[in-house]
Design an enzyme around this catalytic site. Structure first.
Site, short mmCIF file in Angstrom:
data_model
loop_
_atom_site.label_atom_id
_atom_site.label_comp_id
_atom_site.label_asym_id
_atom_site.label_seq_id
_atom_site.Cartn_x
_atom_site.Cartn_y
_atom_site.Cartn_z
N ARG A 108 54.69 73.72 65.51
CA ARG A 108 54.43 74.84 66.43
C ARG A 108 52.96 75.23 66.35
O ARG A 108 52.50 75.75 65.33
CB ARG A 108 55.31 76.05 66.11
CG ARG A 108 54.98 77.25 67.00
CD ARG A 108 56.05 78.31 67.02
NE ARG A 108 56.13 79.11 65.81
CZ ARG A 108 56.86 80.22 65.69
NH1 ARG A 108 57.57 80.66 66.72
NH2 ARG A 108 56.89 80.89 64.56
N ASP A 166 57.53 87.87 59.06
CA ASP A 166 56.36 87.17 59.58
C ASP A 166 55.72 88.04 60.65
O ASP A 166 56.08 89.21 60.80
CB ASP A 166 56.73 85.77 60.10
CG ASP A 166 57.63 85.80 61.32
OD1 ASP A 166 57.92 86.89 61.86
OD2 ASP A 166 58.07 84.71 61.75
#
Length: 541
Positions: free
Chosen positions: A171, A451
């Site tokens: 990603r 996150d």
């Protein structure tokens, strides 16, 4: 006399402004740099156009408009078409693990037994120059099977399992992020193009030879035009690197509210290479908050009450399944952010029970796989999907019963704001920002792996709750009647250091005061900053 064009020609095509790191010449070779320059020159103007379109759309939402399905693309939604067939390596994706790109994580993830590992340069990696290059080097070695890592104290040696069948998916960062350490023609390069371009340059041929892609997850798209830009980038990359067009496969995270109204269109724009869509639930909640930041009638309750059974989230996930399976693509479920609770078996089992229930909901709904943040959750998720999904995927589950409208996707949620929930938002934001400023992109807090996406929820909620009174509607209130105002926020900030008595033992403990100051600045600002990581990035070396 020197002409203006002469001055322009003195600017080097590519310059590196980050600290010089050992071994970076092996990654940023002259040929790799030339490829990055070509990517930037070909696609940076369009990227800027797409970012400008985002800002214009948000301005309409701020003025009272509501997102909706596009009339100009009705033909795509109503049309009879499917995406290209999926490669064998992506047929079964029932359990995917995600995490940053440091060598230890890469080894543990590829050795974990998960079907896929999403190596994340985005929400779980703090984009210091060192982190990015260490990550690129680790993935390069992993692709060739040569990656190992020794603990700094020499206590443990980590080695890749040569028999691992876990599929690597990378990603890159989203379109909104720059890479300030790489300038092309004096201009910052796109973080997206740097991450994907450098990885593909070094690894595409090797992965293609193994029938392993390369494969990518594409984050934070907001429109079919942004998807079309990615398709152009990938086609350009394939041609330049000598791969057949369509070799690179992608999965798109549907993690913005505008994108949920364009899922058919996004699949269509990438139809020659897309493998599926993913319910990026945390960023999706953040995007709902950001989209409706000026809409008092759509304020969400505290984060802990915004689960996937909330009507707007249930509608989103079921529409994604229906859309993907109609078009021959995977419908991937969302993240289980829990981590094992050491020393408390009862609390640990309660947490695992919540994971099981969430994965059971996904499997029963028709998802083709799911995400976990910790290797210990892989057996839990696998057990559920093995029982409910004996075939490699569930594309035969068409969900013809789903009839989702615009109003279903933006329906307000019931719930409250408790003092504990308010204070938790403050604490998680400060602790995450502190760790991020110290170079760490994913941090365990209260037995959840936080996150950037989860921190963004807390940060955006605080801003929205506190600024509602500015819109003329008066203050919101906690469930005990306390006004949600800046005095409440300021007290929570001021008392937080005393609550973190052992803060120097916490990730980023030395950055707590700086994190408090940044959260204070962002929360008091008149406008909601689109992404926390934008101002925080400027504070990184």
């Amino acid at each position: 006399m020197a002409m203006a064009g002469d001055a322009a020609r003195t600017v080097p095509p590519l310059s590196l402004t980050g600290p010089r790191l050992a071994g970076q010449e092996d990654l940023l070779t002259p040929a790799a740099q030339a490829f990055l320059v070509d990517l930037h020159r070909a696609f940076e103007p369009t990227r800027q156009q797409r970012l400008a379109a985002r800002a214009q759309r948000q301005a309409r939402f701020d003025a009272g408009a509501l997102p909706d399905f596009r009339e100009d693309t009705r033909g795509i939604r109503d049309g009879d078409w499917t995406v290209a067939p999926l490669p064998a390596a992506l047929q079964d994706r029932r359990v995917e693990i995600t995490g940053p790109v440091d060598p230890k994580m890469v080894i543990n993830a590829l050795n974990s037994g998960a079907n896929c590992y999403m190596a994340d340069f985005e929400d779980s990696t703090c984009p210091t120059w060192e982190n990015l290059l260490v990550g690129q080097r680790a993935l390069r070695k992993a692709v060739t099977g040569q990656l190992d890592w020794m603990a700094p104290d020499g206590s443990k040696h980590y080695v890749l399992d040569a028999t691992s069948k876990t599929v690597l998916i990378v990603r890159p960062r989203g379109w909104h992020l720059d890479e300030k350490h790489v300038l092309v023609d004096g201009q910052r390069m796109s973080g997206s193009l740097f991450d994907l371009g450098l990885f593909a340059f070094h690894n595409a041929a090797g992965l293609h030879a193994k029938d392993r892609g390369p494969y990518f997850y594409l984050p934070k798209l907001e429109s079919m035009e942004e998807a079309a830009l990615w398709d152009d980038v990938l086609a350009f990359t394939e041609v330049r690197l000598g791969l057949p067009v369509g070799t690179m496969k992608v999965t798109v995270l549907i993690e913005t509210l505008p994108a949920v109204f364009e899922m058919h269109e996004i699949l269509h724009a990438l139809r020659g290479r897309i493998a599926g869509l993913n319910c990026g639930r945390w960023d999706y909640i953040f995007s709902y908050l950001k989209t409706f930041r000026r809409h008092r009638d759509r304020v969400l309750p505290e984060r802990g009450q915004v689960g996937m059974t909330q009507p707007f989230l249930k509608a989103y996930s079921e529409l994604l399944i229906q859309t993907c399976h109609r078009r021959g693509a995977h419908a991937m479920g969302g993240m289980a952010a829990q981590i094992p609770i050491a020393g408390d078996p009862i609390a640990n089992e309660e947490a695992l029970a919540r994971v099981r229930a969430d994965k059971l909901r996904e499997a029963n709904a028709g998802h083709d796989g799911t995400w976990v943040a910790h290797p210990a959750l892989i057996p839990v998720a696998r057990e559920v999907f093995d029982e409910k999904m004996p075939t490699p995927n569930q594309q035969q589950v068409r969900r013809e019963d789903v009839a989702v409208t615009r109003d279903d996707l933006i329906r307000p949620s019931l719930g409250t704001i408790t003092r504990k929930g308010f204070d938790n938002n403050v604490e998680v934001c400060v602790r995450y920002i502190a760790a991020w400023l110290d170079g760490q992109g994913c941090v365990p807090i209260h037995w959840l792996m936080e996150d950037a996406a989860t921190a963004e929820i807390g940060r955006a909620q605080l801003w929205q709750w506190l600024h509602m009174a500015d819109n003329g509607g008066g203050h919101l209130h906690l469930d005990d009647g306390t006004p949600v105002d800046f005095s409440l926020f300021d007290r929570a900030l001021m008392t937080l250091p005393s609550k973190l008595a052992d803060r120097m033992k916490l990730p980023g403990g030395s950055k707590i005061n700086e994190a408090i100051a940044l959260l204070d600045e962002l929360t008091h600002a008149n406008e909601l900053v689109p992404f926390l990581t934008l101002p925080a990035y400027e504070r990184l070396g």
